[in-house]
Scaffold this motif. Sequence first.
Motif, short mmCIF file in Angstrom:
data_model
loop_
_atom_site.label_atom_id
_atom_site.label_comp_id
_atom_site.label_asym_id
_atom_site.label_seq_id
_atom_site.Cartn_x
_atom_site.Cartn_y
_atom_site.Cartn_z
N LEU A 7 0.83 -1.21 0.00
CA LEU A 7 0.00 0.00 0.00
C LEU A 7 0.86 1.26 0.00
CD1 LEU A 7 -2.81 -1.08 2.50
CD2 LEU A 7 -2.95 -0.96 0.01
N GLU A 8 1.97 1.21 0.71
CA GLU A 8 2.88 2.36 0.76
C GLU A 8 3.49 2.61 -0.62
OE1 GLU A 8 5.01 5.62 2.16
OE2 GLU A 8 3.31 4.54 3.05
N MET A 9 3.84 1.53 -1.33
CA MET A 9 4.42 1.68 -2.66
C MET A 9 3.40 2.24 -3.65
SD MET A 9 7.14 -1.41 -3.27
CE MET A 9 6.06 -2.77 -2.85
N VAL A 10 2.14 1.88 -3.46
CA VAL A 10 1.09 2.47 -4.29
C VAL A 10 0.97 3.96 -3.98
CG1 VAL A 10 -1.38 2.49 -4.79
CG2 VAL A 10 -0.19 0.31 -4.54
N ARG A 11 1.02 4.30 -2.71
CA ARG A 11 0.89 5.70 -2.30
C ARG A 11 2.01 6.57 -2.87
NH1 ARG A 11 2.57 9.40 1.25
NH2 ARG A 11 4.20 8.04 2.05
N THR A 12 3.25 6.02 -2.88
CA THR A 12 4.39 6.80 -3.36
C THR A 12 4.57 6.73 -4.88
OG1 THR A 12 5.88 4.91 -3.02
CG2 THR A 12 5.62 6.49 -1.19
N GLY A 13 3.78 5.88 -5.53
CA GLY A 13 3.86 5.78 -6.97
C GLY A 13 4.87 4.77 -7.48
N GLU A 14 5.53 4.04 -6.58
CA GLU A 14 6.48 3.00 -7.00
C GLU A 14 5.77 1.85 -7.71
OE1 GLU A 14 9.59 1.90 -4.06
OE2 GLU A 14 8.54 3.33 -2.76
N VAL A 15 4.54 1.60 -7.31
CA VAL A 15 3.73 0.54 -7.90
C VAL A 15 2.40 1.15 -8.33
CG1 VAL A 15 2.51 -1.64 -7.45
CG2 VAL A 15 4.82 -1.28 -6.53
N SER A 16 1.94 0.80 -9.53
CA SER A 16 0.66 1.33 -10.00
C SER A 16 -0.50 0.59 -9.35
CB SER A 16 0.56 1.19 -11.52
OG SER A 16 0.46 -0.18 -11.88
N VAL A 17 -1.67 1.19 -9.40
CA VAL A 17 -2.86 0.54 -8.87
C VAL A 17 -3.10 -0.78 -9.59
CG1 VAL A 17 -5.36 0.74 -8.62
CG2 VAL A 17 -3.91 2.72 -8.14
N GLU A 18 -2.87 -0.79 -10.90
CA GLU A 18 -3.09 -2.00 -11.69
C GLU A 18 -2.14 -3.12 -11.26
OE1 GLU A 18 -2.76 1.04 -12.91
OE2 GLU A 18 -4.86 1.38 -13.53
N GLU A 19 -0.86 -2.77 -11.00
CA GLU A 19 0.11 -3.77 -10.57
C GLU A 19 -0.24 -4.31 -9.19
OE1 GLU A 19 4.25 -2.28 -12.71
OE2 GLU A 19 3.53 -1.23 -10.92
N ALA A 20 -0.70 -3.42 -8.32
CA ALA A 20 -1.10 -3.86 -6.98
C ALA A 20 -2.31 -4.78 -7.06
CB ALA A 20 -1.41 -2.66 -6.10
N GLU A 21 -3.23 -4.45 -7.95
CA GLU A 21 -4.42 -5.28 -8.13
C GLU A 21 -4.04 -6.69 -8.57
OE1 GLU A 21 -8.81 -4.77 -10.18
OE2 GLU A 21 -7.07 -3.93 -11.20
N LYS A 22 -3.07 -6.78 -9.48
CA LYS A 22 -2.61 -8.09 -9.94
C LYS A 22 -1.94 -8.86 -8.80
CE LYS A 22 -1.82 -6.78 -14.77
NZ LYS A 22 -0.77 -6.56 -15.82
N TYR A 23 -1.20 -8.13 -7.97
CA TYR A 23 -0.52 -8.78 -6.85
C TYR A 23 -1.52 -9.38 -5.88
CZ TYR A 23 2.42 -9.38 -2.71
OH TYR A 23 3.06 -9.90 -1.61
N PHE A 24 -2.54 -8.62 -5.52
CA PHE A 24 -3.53 -9.09 -4.55
C PHE A 24 -4.45 -10.16 -5.14
CE2 PHE A 24 -2.78 -4.77 -2.61
CZ PHE A 24 -2.11 -5.27 -1.51
N ALA A 25 -4.53 -10.22 -6.47
CA ALA A 25 -5.41 -11.19 -7.12
C ALA A 25 -4.74 -12.57 -7.24
CB ALA A 25 -5.80 -10.70 -8.51
N LYS A 26 -3.44 -12.63 -6.96
CA LYS A 26 -2.74 -13.91 -7.07
C LYS A 26 -3.28 -14.91 -6.06
CE LYS A 26 1.44 -12.59 -6.42
NZ LYS A 26 2.92 -12.62 -6.30
N LYS A 27 -3.11 -16.19 -6.39
CA LYS A 27 -3.48 -17.23 -5.44
C LYS A 27 -2.66 -17.06 -4.15
CE LYS A 27 -4.77 -20.90 -8.70
NZ LYS A 27 -4.44 -22.27 -9.17
#
Length: 248
Positions: A7-27
Amino acid sequence: MELRDMLEMVRTGEVSVEEAEKYFAKKPFEDMGYAKLDTQREMRSGYPEVVYCSGKADEHLLRIFETLYRENGEVLGTRASKEQYELVRQSIPEISYDEISHILKIERPGKQRKGLIAVCTAGTADIPVAEEAAQTAEYFGNQVERIYDVGVSGIHRLLSKMDTIRLANCVVAVAGMEGALASVIGGLVERPVIAVPTSVGYGANMGGISALLTMINSCANGIAVVNIDNGYGAGYMASQINRLGLRS
């Protein structure tokens, strides 16, 4: 990776919302057929999955290390042999191996170590188990002070180190023979003591059972006991206690 980190990386822009979504969608685990790797354990419990190396087939061990390294950027393996180190090193050249603790690991660079855990041994023969505890705690981001060979047969050695031991948020006491070290430390500190019985000793030691029974039956307060030679379990529990101490 912990949930807060992502969440911190999303906040700082290091990770995009789309990349975070893919990460959380993993098994929540990766099914490799022979193993189901818990790739989201750090998100749930604060610490990633650790590999118990002893007894694993070479191909299985190698693929497990490769997968966890890809997912977490670091891996810790316990009870590894020199041959297993040479095997994994062919794929992950940065891997390191400690012949005393039998720990096989690769860590993220620049890791900060916080708080303080004291790891004490009764004798030098207990150091392999103590090093498993100490290096586990360090891998999980804790500062560790090693205080070795301070058993009760020369208790003045322990007493000379009590100022240092009392600074720790948690103490790990590693001892074989009769296992008295944990009881003595437990009566001298206000912090939790994790007692680790070792299989060091002569015949009546019964492979560590005498130390285990002494520690379980300690009259000193604030002592928890892990299994015989379980340095990893002690290091893990000490890490949890130290983390709580840092939050208070």
